[in-house]
Design a protein around this motif. Structure first.
Motif, PDB file in Angstrom:
ATOM      1  N   LEU A 129      20.477  16.433 -27.148  1.00 60.32           N
ATOM      2  CA  LEU A 129      19.045  16.123 -27.273  1.00 60.32           C
ATOM      3  C   LEU A 129      18.767  15.326 -28.542  1.00 60.32           C
ATOM      4  O   LEU A 129      17.965  14.388 -28.528  1.00 60.32           O
ATOM      5  N   GLU A 130      19.419  15.699 -29.624  1.00 55.83           N
ATOM      6  CA  GLU A 130      19.233  14.964 -30.885  1.00 55.83           C
ATOM      7  C   GLU A 130      19.703  13.513 -30.741  1.00 55.83           C
ATOM      8  O   GLU A 130      19.046  12.589 -31.229  1.00 55.83           O
ATOM      9  N   ARG A 131      20.841  13.307 -30.069  1.00 58.01           N
ATOM     10  CA  ARG A 131      21.340  11.938 -29.861  1.00 58.01           C
ATOM     11  C   ARG A 131      20.394  11.133 -28.973  1.00 58.01           C
ATOM     12  O   ARG A 131      20.129   9.962 -29.245  1.00 58.01           O
ATOM     13  N   LEU A 132      19.866  11.756 -27.911  1.00 59.79           N
ATOM     14  CA  LEU A 132      18.919  11.058 -27.039  1.00 59.79           C
ATOM     15  C   LEU A 132      17.631  10.721 -27.776  1.00 59.79           C
ATOM     16  O   LEU A 132      17.070   9.642 -27.599  1.00 59.79           O
ATOM     17  N   ARG A 133      17.161  11.656 -28.609  1.00 58.33           N
ATOM     18  CA  ARG A 133      15.942  11.395 -29.382  1.00 58.33           C
ATOM     19  C   ARG A 133      16.156  10.215 -30.325  1.00 58.33           C
ATOM     20  O   ARG A 133      15.326   9.327 -30.422  1.00 58.33           O
ATOM     21  N   GLU A 134      17.302  10.195 -30.985  1.00 64.98           N
ATOM     22  CA  GLU A 134      17.621   9.106 -31.902  1.00 64.98           C
ATOM     23  C   GLU A 134      17.717   7.775 -31.148  1.00 64.98           C
ATOM     24  O   GLU A 134      17.191   6.757 -31.587  1.00 64.98           O
ATOM     25  N   LYS A 135      18.379   7.784 -30.009  1.00 66.56           N
ATOM     26  CA  LYS A 135      18.527   6.577 -29.198  1.00 66.56           C
ATOM     27  C   LYS A 135      17.159   6.068 -28.728  1.00 66.56           C
ATOM     28  O   LYS A 135      16.883   4.866 -28.786  1.00 66.56           O
ATOM     29  N   THR A 136      16.293   6.978 -28.298  1.00 60.63           N
ATOM     30  CA  THR A 136      14.953   6.607 -27.849  1.00 60.63           C
ATOM     31  C   THR A 136      14.138   6.051 -29.005  1.00 60.63           C
ATOM     32  O   THR A 136      13.428   5.053 -28.864  1.00 60.63           O
ATOM     33  N   TRP A 137      14.250   6.655 -30.160  1.00 62.35           N
ATOM     34  CA  TRP A 137      13.525   6.195 -31.345  1.00 62.35           C
ATOM     35  C   TRP A 137      13.976   4.784 -31.729  1.00 62.35           C
ATOM     36  O   TRP A 137      13.168   3.912 -32.017  1.00 62.35           O
ATOM     37  N   ILE A 138      15.286   4.548 -31.703  1.00 61.32           N
ATOM     38  CA  ILE A 138      15.817   3.229 -32.052  1.00 61.32           C
ATOM     39  C   ILE A 138      15.330   2.182 -31.053  1.00 61.32           C
ATOM     40  O   ILE A 138      14.914   1.093 -31.450  1.00 61.32           O
ATOM     41  N   LYS A 139      15.346   2.509 -29.749  1.00 63.15           N
ATOM     42  CA  LYS A 139      14.845   1.570 -28.744  1.00 63.15           C
ATOM     43  C   LYS A 139      13.375   1.247 -28.997  1.00 63.15           C
ATOM     44  O   LYS A 139      12.960   0.102 -28.876  1.00 63.15           O
ATOM     45  N   GLY A 140      12.596   2.269 -29.342  1.00 66.51           N
ATOM     46  CA  GLY A 140      11.182   2.047 -29.626  1.00 66.51           C
ATOM     47  C   GLY A 140      10.975   1.152 -30.834  1.00 66.51           C
ATOM     48  O   GLY A 140      10.111   0.271 -30.831  1.00 66.51           O
ATOM     49  N   CYS A 141      11.765   1.371 -31.876  1.00 66.81           N
ATOM     50  CA  CYS A 141      11.673   0.538 -33.085  1.00 66.81           C
ATOM     51  C   CYS A 141      12.065  -0.904 -32.776  1.00 66.81           C
ATOM     52  O   CYS A 141      11.411  -1.838 -33.227  1.00 66.81           O
ATOM     53  N   GLU A 142      13.143  -1.086 -32.004  1.00 65.19           N
ATOM     54  CA  GLU A 142      13.565  -2.439 -31.636  1.00 65.19           C
ATOM     55  C   GLU A 142      12.476  -3.144 -30.840  1.00 65.19           C
ATOM     56  O   GLU A 142      12.187  -4.308 -31.063  1.00 65.19           O
ATOM     57  N   SER A 143      11.864  -2.416 -29.934  1.00 66.52           N
ATOM     58  CA  SER A 143      10.790  -2.985 -29.119  1.00 66.52           C
ATOM     59  C   SER A 143       9.606  -3.377 -29.988  1.00 66.52           C
ATOM     60  O   SER A 143       9.025  -4.453 -29.830  1.00 66.52           O
ATOM     61  N   PHE A 144       9.253  -2.525 -30.933  1.00 66.72           N
ATOM     62  CA  PHE A 144       8.134  -2.802 -31.823  1.00 66.72           C
ATOM     63  C   PHE A 144       8.412  -4.015 -32.702  1.00 66.72           C
ATOM     64  O   PHE A 144       7.568  -4.885 -32.872  1.00 66.72           O
ATOM     65  N   MET A 145       9.626  -4.070 -33.244  1.00 66.55           N
ATOM     66  CA  MET A 145       9.983  -5.147 -34.171  1.00 66.55           C
ATOM     67  C   MET A 145      10.158  -6.497 -33.475  1.00 66.55           C
ATOM     68  O   MET A 145       9.812  -7.525 -34.031  1.00 66.55           O
ATOM     69  N   THR A 146      10.689  -6.492 -32.263  1.00 68.01           N
ATOM     70  CA  THR A 146      10.972  -7.752 -31.583  1.00 68.01           C
ATOM     71  C   THR A 146       9.898  -8.152 -30.589  1.00 68.01           C
ATOM     72  O   THR A 146       9.866  -9.289 -30.145  1.00 68.01           O
ATOM     73  N   GLY A 147       9.050  -7.183 -30.215  1.00 74.51           N
ATOM     74  CA  GLY A 147       8.048  -7.449 -29.196  1.00 74.51           C
ATOM     75  C   GLY A 147       8.637  -7.462 -27.798  1.00 74.51           C
ATOM     76  O   GLY A 147       7.981  -7.841 -26.843  1.00 74.51           O
ATOM     77  N   ALA A 148       9.887  -7.023 -27.677  1.00 75.27           N
ATOM     78  CA  ALA A 148      10.549  -7.014 -26.373  1.00 75.27           C
ATOM     79  C   ALA A 148      10.253  -5.707 -25.650  1.00 75.27           C
ATOM     80  O   ALA A 148      10.183  -4.650 -26.263  1.00 75.27           O
ATOM     81  N   ASP A 149      10.097  -5.802 -24.355  1.00 74.33           N
ATOM     82  CA  ASP A 149       9.943  -4.635 -23.510  1.00 74.33           C
ATOM     83  C   ASP A 149      11.324  -4.005 -23.364  1.00 74.33           C
ATOM     84  O   ASP A 149      12.266  -4.684 -22.949  1.00 74.33           O
ATOM     85  N   PRO A 150      11.492  -2.692 -23.689  1.00 77.04           N
ATOM     86  CA  PRO A 150      12.815  -2.086 -23.624  1.00 77.04           C
ATOM     87  C   PRO A 150      13.443  -2.167 -22.237  1.00 77.04           C
ATOM     88  O   PRO A 150      14.645  -2.187 -22.099  1.00 77.04           O
ATOM     89  N   GLY A 151      12.637  -2.241 -21.202  1.00 79.00           N
ATOM     90  CA  GLY A 151      13.166  -2.341 -19.855  1.00 79.00           C
ATOM     91  C   GLY A 151      13.597  -3.748 -19.487  1.00 79.00           C
ATOM     92  O   GLY A 151      14.287  -3.970 -18.509  1.00 79.00           O
ATOM     93  N   GLN A 152      13.193  -4.739 -20.267  1.00 82.16           N
ATOM     94  CA  GLN A 152      13.511  -6.144 -19.993  1.00 82.16           C
ATOM     95  C   GLN A 152      14.322  -6.700 -21.147  1.00 82.16           C
ATOM     96  O   GLN A 152      13.844  -7.456 -21.949  1.00 82.16           O
ATOM     97  N   ARG A 153      15.570  -6.342 -21.246  1.00 81.28           N
ATOM     98  CA  ARG A 153      16.450  -6.775 -22.331  1.00 81.28           C
ATOM     99  C   ARG A 153      16.407  -8.292 -22.512  1.00 81.28           C
ATOM    100  O   ARG A 153      16.571  -9.055 -21.571  1.00 81.28           O
ATOM    101  N   GLY A 154      16.132  -8.718 -23.736  1.00 83.54           N
ATOM    102  CA  GLY A 154      16.192 -10.128 -24.060  1.00 83.54           C
ATOM    103  C   GLY A 154      14.922 -10.898 -23.758  1.00 83.54           C
ATOM    104  O   GLY A 154      14.830 -12.065 -24.077  1.00 83.54           O
ATOM    105  N   HIS A 155      13.935 -10.287 -23.132  1.00 79.12           N
ATOM    106  CA  HIS A 155      12.696 -10.978 -22.804  1.00 79.12           C
ATOM    107  C   HIS A 155      11.616 -10.521 -23.768  1.00 79.12           C
ATOM    108  O   HIS A 155      11.449  -9.342 -23.999  1.00 79.12           O
ATOM    109  N   ARG A 156      10.878 -11.438 -24.291  1.00 78.91           N
ATOM    110  CA  ARG A 156       9.766 -11.108 -25.190  1.00 78.91           C
ATOM    111  C   ARG A 156       8.522 -10.914 -24.354  1.00 78.91           C
ATOM    112  O   ARG A 156       8.292 -11.573 -23.366  1.00 78.91           O
ATOM    113  N   THR A 157       7.693  -9.955 -24.786  1.00 78.22           N
ATOM    114  CA  THR A 157       6.414  -9.760 -24.117  1.00 78.22           C
ATOM    115  C   THR A 157       5.392 -10.640 -24.798  1.00 78.22           C
ATOM    116  O   THR A 157       5.492 -10.970 -25.977  1.00 78.22           O
TER     117      THR A 157
END
Length: 127
Positions: free
Chosen positions: A96-124
């Motif tokens: 659970l701790e690893r999944l929480r960390e992974k989810t948090w990192i995905k959220g941060c990447e999405s916030f920083m890049t403006g990319a939708d986590p479900g659409q790798r490489g595409h900017r929203t």
């Protein structure tokens, strides 16, 4: 219309245990539990330990091997355990701790890049 919150799905582990000992001991039991979890539509599932007496290392090894391969994004949350079941509960918490960390990192990447986590490489873009 107001939305009604759904209660988390709960799976009773004792259903899969040996009938006499109420213990999870075999790889087959791990396979049966994972098969049941695969049929669940929710990504967060509570594992109810009520009535369970033990979980062997053989069971735990197979359970986590299958869970990582077949349910990598499913949050398996231990509930109602009296015994510590070191090989099972501690590993579930660690997972659970690893999944929480992974989810948090995905959220941060999405916030920083403006990319939708479900659409790798595409900017929203805002319209």
């Amino acid at each position: 219309m107001t939305a009604i919150p759904l209660a988390p799905l709960s799976i009773s582990l004792v259903r899969f245990a040996e009938p006499l000992t109420k213990a999870l001991e075999t790889e087959y039991q791990a396979e049966r539990i994972i098969a049941a979890l695969r049929r669940c539509p929710q990504r967060r599932i509570e594992l109810d330990f009520t009535g369970l007496t033990d979980a062997s290392l053989t069971f735990c090894d197979e359970f986590f091997r299958l869970a990582e391969r077949e349910l990598p994004e499913t949050w398996l949350v231990p509930r109602h355990y009296v015994h510590p079941y070191p090989c099972l509960v501690h590993e579930l918490v660690s997972r659970l701790e690893r999944l929480r960390e992974k989810t948090w990192i995905k959220g941060c990447e999405s916030f920083m890049t403006g990319a939708d986590p479900g659409q790798r490489g595409h900017r929203t873009s805002a319209v």
